[in-house]
Write a protein that holds these residues in place. Structure first.
Motif, short mmCIF file in Angstrom:
data_model
loop_
_atom_site.label_atom_id
_atom_site.label_comp_id
_atom_site.label_asym_id
_atom_site.label_seq_id
_atom_site.Cartn_x
_atom_site.Cartn_y
_atom_site.Cartn_z
N ARG A 27 0.88 -1.17 0.00
CA ARG A 27 0.00 0.00 0.00
C ARG A 27 0.91 1.20 0.00
NH1 ARG A 27 -5.28 1.14 0.56
NH2 ARG A 27 -5.88 3.00 1.68
N PRO A 28 0.88 2.07 -0.99
CA PRO A 28 -0.01 2.05 -2.15
C PRO A 28 0.20 0.80 -3.00
CG PRO A 28 1.67 3.72 -2.47
CD PRO A 28 1.85 3.18 -1.08
N PRO A 29 -0.80 0.50 -3.85
CA PRO A 29 -0.76 -0.72 -4.66
C PRO A 29 0.43 -0.76 -5.61
CG PRO A 29 -2.92 0.32 -4.78
CD PRO A 29 -2.01 1.27 -4.08
N ALA A 30 0.77 -1.96 -6.04
CA ALA A 30 1.82 -2.18 -7.03
C ALA A 30 1.18 -2.66 -8.33
CB ALA A 30 2.81 -3.21 -6.53
N VAL A 31 1.82 -2.36 -9.43
CA VAL A 31 1.38 -2.83 -10.75
C VAL A 31 2.45 -3.79 -11.26
CG1 VAL A 31 0.83 -2.13 -13.12
CG2 VAL A 31 0.18 -0.66 -11.20
N ARG A 32 2.02 -5.00 -11.63
CA ARG A 32 2.95 -6.02 -12.10
C ARG A 32 2.46 -6.60 -13.42
NH1 ARG A 32 5.44 -4.14 -8.50
NH2 ARG A 32 6.19 -5.12 -6.59
N GLU A 33 3.37 -6.77 -14.37
CA GLU A 33 3.04 -7.44 -15.63
C GLU A 33 2.77 -8.91 -15.36
OE1 GLU A 33 6.24 -6.77 -18.35
OE2 GLU A 33 5.79 -4.64 -18.55
N ASP A 34 1.89 -9.50 -16.17
CA ASP A 34 1.57 -10.92 -16.03
C ASP A 34 1.40 -11.51 -17.42
OD1 ASP A 34 0.05 -13.43 -15.52
OD2 ASP A 34 0.06 -12.68 -13.46
N ASP A 35 2.15 -12.57 -17.73
CA ASP A 35 2.10 -13.13 -19.09
C ASP A 35 1.25 -14.39 -19.19
OD1 ASP A 35 3.76 -14.98 -17.88
OD2 ASP A 35 5.37 -14.79 -19.33
N ARG A 36 0.50 -14.73 -18.15
CA ARG A 36 -0.42 -15.86 -18.24
C ARG A 36 -1.61 -15.48 -19.13
NH1 ARG A 36 -1.41 -16.91 -12.01
NH2 ARG A 36 -1.29 -14.65 -12.08
N VAL A 37 -2.28 -16.49 -19.69
CA VAL A 37 -3.47 -16.21 -20.49
C VAL A 37 -4.61 -15.82 -19.55
CG1 VAL A 37 -5.19 -17.16 -22.07
CG2 VAL A 37 -2.78 -17.78 -22.34
N VAL A 38 -5.12 -14.62 -19.76
CA VAL A 38 -6.26 -14.10 -19.01
C VAL A 38 -7.41 -14.01 -20.00
CG1 VAL A 38 -7.18 -12.10 -17.79
CG2 VAL A 38 -4.83 -12.85 -17.36
N ARG A 39 -8.56 -14.59 -19.61
CA ARG A 39 -9.70 -14.66 -20.53
C ARG A 39 -10.98 -14.26 -19.81
NH1 ARG A 39 -10.62 -18.62 -25.21
NH2 ARG A 39 -12.88 -18.86 -25.32
N VAL A 40 -11.83 -13.51 -20.52
CA VAL A 40 -13.11 -13.06 -19.99
C VAL A 40 -14.19 -13.48 -20.98
CG1 VAL A 40 -14.49 -11.04 -19.35
CG2 VAL A 40 -12.02 -11.07 -18.86
N GLU A 41 -15.23 -14.18 -20.48
CA GLU A 41 -16.32 -14.66 -21.33
C GLU A 41 -17.65 -14.13 -20.82
OE1 GLU A 41 -16.17 -18.95 -21.49
OE2 GLU A 41 -13.99 -18.92 -21.75
N CYS A 42 -18.53 -13.80 -21.78
CA CYS A 42 -19.86 -13.29 -21.45
C CYS A 42 -20.83 -13.69 -22.54
CB CYS A 42 -19.81 -11.77 -21.31
SG CYS A 42 -21.40 -11.01 -20.92
N ALA A 43 -21.95 -14.28 -22.16
CA ALA A 43 -23.03 -14.62 -23.09
C ALA A 43 -22.52 -15.39 -24.30
CB ALA A 43 -23.78 -13.36 -23.52
N GLY A 44 -21.64 -16.34 -24.05
CA GLY A 44 -21.14 -17.20 -25.13
C GLY A 44 -20.06 -16.58 -25.99
N GLN A 45 -19.58 -15.42 -25.63
CA GLN A 45 -18.54 -14.74 -26.41
C GLN A 45 -17.28 -14.53 -25.56
OE1 GLN A 45 -18.80 -13.64 -29.76
NE2 GLN A 45 -20.65 -14.91 -29.69
N VAL A 46 -16.13 -14.56 -26.21
CA VAL A 46 -14.89 -14.15 -25.55
C VAL A 46 -14.83 -12.63 -25.69
CG1 VAL A 46 -12.38 -14.27 -25.56
CG2 VAL A 46 -13.73 -16.32 -26.02
#
Length: 172
Positions: A27-46
């Motif tokens: 605190r304060p927050p940190a920002v870190r890069e992340d190279d894992r696959v991050v996926r968001v799905e809604c109503a049958g769509q990516v």
């Protein structure tokens, strides 16, 4: 139980991820890069998928993943009518509805068009509330939404609490 503090170095997506306690986040927050696959799905769509996310890590909160606009189907986002909120660290957040056909998820995403100094890596990136989407994953693992839905944290198996956000945790 407290775990070792976070490493300043990114962890390659092929390496096993060590456990992280949200009580070791700064605190304060940190920002870190992340190279894992991050996926968001809604109503049958990516809606979004990337290997170029950044995580915001703040004491007592599960990480929030921010996705670059190039990896978001921005045609599925419309400005929300609710206005903006202010974060003491990141600045003014703009909210977005996710719209897939007739399915409207109000205030399901947010971004920082003009983040405060120290958080410029978030400029125009999008974060999604996992509770308002059908599925969010990190490296193929389903995300659990942070309780309370105010902070929008993404809980995965390496993240340890207890977490702020649920009833009775406001004054932690």
């Amino acid at each position: 139980m407290y775990l070792d503090p976070l490493s300043e170095q990114p962890v390659p997506h092929s390496a096993p991820r060590p456990p992280e306690s949200v009580w070791d986040y700064p605190r304060p927050p940190a920002v870190r890069e992340d190279d894992r696959v991050v996926r968001v799905e809604c109503a049958g769509q990516v809606v979004a998928e990337t290997r170029k996310s950044v995580r915001v890590l703040e004491t007592s909160h599960p990480p929030v993943f921010y996705i670059p606009p190039a990896d978001v189907r921005t045609e599925l986002l419309i400005p929300a009518l609710t206005g903006r909120t202010w974060c003491e660290w990141k600045g003014s957040a703009r909210y977005w509805d996710v719209v897939v056909g007739d399915d409207v998820r109000a205030d399901a995403a947010w971004s920082y068009p003009r983040p405060e100094p120290g958080f410029t890596a978030l400029k125009d990136y999008f974060a999604f509330y996992p509770s308002r989407m059908d599925r969010c994953t990190v490296a193929g693992e389903d995300v659990t939404a942070q309780e309370g839905d105010f902070y929008g944290g993404w809980i995965t198996s390496e993240v340890r609490g207890p977490f702020k956000g649920g009833p009775g945790t406001l004054l932690w």
